[in-house]
Scaffold this motif. Structure first.
Motif, PDB file in Angstrom:
ATOM      1  N   SER A 109       2.843  -7.077   0.450  1.00 45.76           N
ATOM      2  CA  SER A 109       2.264  -6.900   1.781  1.00 45.76           C
ATOM      3  C   SER A 109       2.270  -8.204   2.573  1.00 45.76           C
ATOM      4  O   SER A 109       2.545  -8.204   3.775  1.00 45.76           O
ATOM      5  CB  SER A 109       0.828  -6.379   1.667  1.00 45.76           C
ATOM      6  OG  SER A 109       0.821  -5.090   1.112  1.00 45.76           O
ATOM      7  N   ILE A 110       1.996  -9.310   1.910  1.00 45.94           N
ATOM      8  CA  ILE A 110       1.998 -10.595   2.608  1.00 45.94           C
ATOM      9  C   ILE A 110       3.422 -10.995   2.998  1.00 45.94           C
ATOM     10  O   ILE A 110       3.637 -11.578   4.057  1.00 45.94           O
ATOM     11  CB  ILE A 110       1.294 -11.666   1.753  1.00 45.94           C
ATOM     12  CG1 ILE A 110      -0.188 -11.310   1.636  1.00 45.94           C
ATOM     13  CG2 ILE A 110       1.447 -13.044   2.360  1.00 45.94           C
ATOM     14  CD1 ILE A 110      -0.949 -12.139   0.627  1.00 45.94           C
ATOM     15  N   ALA A 147      -1.217  -3.604  11.420  1.00 43.62           N
ATOM     16  CA  ALA A 147      -2.378  -2.808  11.007  1.00 43.62           C
ATOM     17  C   ALA A 147      -2.136  -2.173   9.631  1.00 43.62           C
ATOM     18  O   ALA A 147      -3.025  -2.198   8.764  1.00 43.62           O
ATOM     19  CB  ALA A 147      -2.679  -1.737  12.047  1.00 43.62           C
ATOM     20  N   LEU A 148      -0.943  -1.633   9.417  1.00 45.41           N
ATOM     21  CA  LEU A 148      -0.638  -1.001   8.129  1.00 45.41           C
ATOM     22  C   LEU A 148      -0.593  -2.030   6.998  1.00 45.41           C
ATOM     23  O   LEU A 148      -1.043  -1.751   5.881  1.00 45.41           O
ATOM     24  CB  LEU A 148       0.678  -0.238   8.216  1.00 45.41           C
ATOM     25  CG  LEU A 148       0.658   1.009   9.108  1.00 45.41           C
ATOM     26  CD1 LEU A 148       2.058   1.599   9.244  1.00 45.41           C
ATOM     27  CD2 LEU A 148      -0.317   2.040   8.578  1.00 45.41           C
ATOM     28  N   VAL A 149      -0.086  -3.215   7.288  1.00 46.59           N
ATOM     29  CA  VAL A 149      -0.072  -4.268   6.270  1.00 46.59           C
ATOM     30  C   VAL A 149      -1.497  -4.663   5.905  1.00 46.59           C
ATOM     31  O   VAL A 149      -1.829  -4.829   4.727  1.00 46.59           O
ATOM     32  CB  VAL A 149       0.750  -5.485   6.757  1.00 46.59           C
ATOM     33  CG1 VAL A 149       0.503  -6.701   5.879  1.00 46.59           C
ATOM     34  CG2 VAL A 149       2.234  -5.150   6.767  1.00 46.59           C
ATOM     35  N   GLY A 195      -5.991  -4.559   2.071  1.00 50.12           N
ATOM     36  CA  GLY A 195      -7.380  -4.172   1.798  1.00 50.12           C
ATOM     37  C   GLY A 195      -7.492  -3.208   0.626  1.00 50.12           C
ATOM     38  O   GLY A 195      -8.347  -3.371  -0.253  1.00 50.12           O
ATOM     39  N   LEU A 196      -6.618  -2.210   0.594  1.00 52.31           N
ATOM     40  CA  LEU A 196      -6.643  -1.257  -0.516  1.00 52.31           C
ATOM     41  C   LEU A 196      -6.265  -1.918  -1.839  1.00 52.31           C
ATOM     42  O   LEU A 196      -6.852  -1.619  -2.885  1.00 52.31           O
ATOM     43  CB  LEU A 196      -5.712  -0.083  -0.220  1.00 52.31           C
ATOM     44  CG  LEU A 196      -6.156   0.846   0.914  1.00 52.31           C
ATOM     45  CD1 LEU A 196      -5.069   1.862   1.222  1.00 52.31           C
ATOM     46  CD2 LEU A 196      -7.462   1.522   0.581  1.00 52.31           C
ATOM     47  N   ALA A 197      -5.297  -2.840  -1.793  1.00 56.43           N
ATOM     48  CA  ALA A 197      -4.924  -3.561  -3.010  1.00 56.43           C
ATOM     49  C   ALA A 197      -6.056  -4.463  -3.478  1.00 56.43           C
ATOM     50  O   ALA A 197      -6.283  -4.615  -4.680  1.00 56.43           O
ATOM     51  CB  ALA A 197      -3.657  -4.376  -2.771  1.00 56.43           C
ATOM     52  N   ASP A 212      -3.646  -2.415 -13.920  1.00 58.82           N
ATOM     53  CA  ASP A 212      -4.037  -2.051 -12.559  1.00 58.82           C
ATOM     54  C   ASP A 212      -4.176  -3.295 -11.688  1.00 58.82           C
ATOM     55  O   ASP A 212      -3.755  -3.311 -10.534  1.00 58.82           O
ATOM     56  CB  ASP A 212      -5.374  -1.300 -12.555  1.00 58.82           C
ATOM     57  CG  ASP A 212      -5.253   0.099 -13.103  1.00 58.82           C
ATOM     58  OD1 ASP A 212      -4.188   0.709 -12.943  1.00 58.82           O
ATOM     59  OD2 ASP A 212      -6.238   0.583 -13.694  1.00 58.82           O
ATOM     60  N   ARG A 213      -4.761  -4.320 -12.250  1.00 56.25           N
ATOM     61  CA  ARG A 213      -4.954  -5.566 -11.499  1.00 56.25           C
ATOM     62  C   ARG A 213      -3.626  -6.277 -11.242  1.00 56.25           C
ATOM     63  O   ARG A 213      -3.423  -6.851 -10.177  1.00 56.25           O
ATOM     64  CB  ARG A 213      -5.936  -6.457 -12.241  1.00 56.25           C
ATOM     65  CG  ARG A 213      -7.345  -5.894 -12.207  1.00 56.25           C
ATOM     66  CD  ARG A 213      -8.350  -6.860 -12.824  1.00 56.25           C
ATOM     67  NE  ARG A 213      -9.699  -6.409 -12.535  1.00 56.25           N
ATOM     68  CZ  ARG A 213     -10.433  -5.684 -13.366  1.00 56.25           C
ATOM     69  NH1 ARG A 213      -9.945  -5.331 -14.536  1.00 56.25           N
ATOM     70  NH2 ARG A 213     -11.650  -5.312 -13.034  1.00 56.25           N
ATOM     71  N   VAL A 214      -2.714  -6.224 -12.205  1.00 53.89           N
ATOM     72  CA  VAL A 214      -1.402  -6.844 -12.021  1.00 53.89           C
ATOM     73  C   VAL A 214      -0.639  -6.139 -10.901  1.00 53.89           C
ATOM     74  O   VAL A 214      -0.039  -6.782 -10.031  1.00 53.89           O
ATOM     75  CB  VAL A 214      -0.599  -6.820 -13.340  1.00 53.89           C
ATOM     76  CG1 VAL A 214       0.843  -7.237 -13.118  1.00 53.89           C
ATOM     77  CG2 VAL A 214      -1.251  -7.718 -14.374  1.00 53.89           C
ATOM     78  N   VAL A 215      -0.674  -4.824 -10.893  1.00 54.25           N
ATOM     79  CA  VAL A 215      -0.004  -4.063  -9.840  1.00 54.25           C
ATOM     80  C   VAL A 215      -0.650  -4.339  -8.485  1.00 54.25           C
ATOM     81  O   VAL A 215       0.047  -4.450  -7.470  1.00 54.25           O
ATOM     82  CB  VAL A 215      -0.010  -2.552 -10.173  1.00 54.25           C
ATOM     83  CG1 VAL A 215       0.466  -1.727  -9.000  1.00 54.25           C
ATOM     84  CG2 VAL A 215       0.843  -2.284 -11.386  1.00 54.25           C
ATOM     85  N   ALA A 216      -1.967  -4.477  -8.447  1.00 53.13           N
ATOM     86  CA  ALA A 216      -2.651  -4.781  -7.188  1.00 53.13           C
ATOM     87  C   ALA A 216      -2.225  -6.147  -6.657  1.00 53.13           C
ATOM     88  O   ALA A 216      -1.986  -6.303  -5.456  1.00 53.13           O
ATOM     89  CB  ALA A 216      -4.167  -4.735  -7.384  1.00 53.13           C
ATOM     90  N   LEU A 217      -2.119  -7.134  -7.527  1.00 51.40           N
ATOM     91  CA  LEU A 217      -1.655  -8.453  -7.093  1.00 51.40           C
ATOM     92  C   LEU A 217      -0.223  -8.397  -6.579  1.00 51.40           C
ATOM     93  O   LEU A 217       0.116  -9.034  -5.578  1.00 51.40           O
ATOM     94  CB  LEU A 217      -1.764  -9.453  -8.242  1.00 51.40           C
ATOM     95  CG  LEU A 217      -3.150 -10.003  -8.525  1.00 51.40           C
ATOM     96  CD1 LEU A 217      -3.132 -10.853  -9.792  1.00 51.40           C
ATOM     97  CD2 LEU A 217      -3.653 -10.821  -7.352  1.00 51.40           C
ATOM     98  N   ASP A 218       0.614  -7.623  -7.249  1.00 57.62           N
ATOM     99  CA  ASP A 218       1.999  -7.477  -6.806  1.00 57.62           C
ATOM    100  C   ASP A 218       2.048  -6.789  -5.442  1.00 57.62           C
ATOM    101  O   ASP A 218       2.828  -7.188  -4.575  1.00 57.62           O
ATOM    102  CB  ASP A 218       2.786  -6.696  -7.847  1.00 57.62           C
ATOM    103  CG  ASP A 218       4.275  -6.754  -7.599  1.00 57.62           C
ATOM    104  OD1 ASP A 218       4.771  -7.834  -7.234  1.00 57.62           O
ATOM    105  OD2 ASP A 218       4.942  -5.725  -7.785  1.00 57.62           O
ATOM    106  N   GLN A 219       1.224  -5.786  -5.258  1.00 56.18           N
ATOM    107  CA  GLN A 219       1.174  -5.097  -3.965  1.00 56.18           C
ATOM    108  C   GLN A 219       0.712  -6.035  -2.862  1.00 56.18           C
ATOM    109  O   GLN A 219       1.245  -6.015  -1.752  1.00 56.18           O
ATOM    110  CB  GLN A 219       0.250  -3.877  -4.037  1.00 56.18           C
ATOM    111  CG  GLN A 219      -0.012  -3.224  -2.696  1.00 56.18           C
ATOM    112  CD  GLN A 219       1.246  -2.725  -2.017  1.00 56.18           C
ATOM    113  OE1 GLN A 219       2.122  -2.214  -2.687  1.00 56.18           O
ATOM    114  NE2 GLN A 219       1.331  -2.872  -0.716  1.00 56.18           N
TER     115      GLN A 219
END
Length: 101
Positions: free
Chosen positions: A45-46, A13-15, A20-22, A34-41
């Motif tokens: 998570s995966i 659930a946390l993953v 979702g937030l990323a 911001d987008r690069v960090v989101a992709l890394d996150q």
């Protein structure tokens, strides 16, 4: 339901919440870093999802997938960071040219 099942369900659930937030940060931005960090996150998570799946299914193949995904994610993040750096340097050079004219 054992404690391990409860913890794994909570972990999944946390993953999913993290992905979702990323995904929201990836869509909203507002900047390229911001987008690069989101992709890394999302990649991290995966990888965590693969680790949890390996524990739940007791199959080590998921760990191989997680390892390969982590390596590819690292390379992608490094390449995107390099691209973002070039974009910033190019913008600064253009601004200096405009100021000097």
């Amino acid at each position: 339901m054992t404690l391990m099942d409860t913890v794994l369900t909570l972990g999944f659930a946390l993953v999913f919440i993290g992905v979702g937030l990323a995904l929201i940060r990836l869509a909203v931005g507002p900047t390229l870093p911001d987008r690069v960090v989101a992709l890394d996150q999302m990649t991290v998570s995966i990888v965590a999802f693969c680790g949890l799946a390996a524990i739940r299914s007791e199959d080590a193949a998921f760990l191989d997938v997680a390892l390969v995904l982590a390596l590819v994610g690292f390379l992608a993040t490094a390449a995107l960071a390099r691209f973002a750096e070039r974009v910033v340097v190019r913008r600064e050079a253009e601004e200096e040219q405009e100021d000097s004219q």
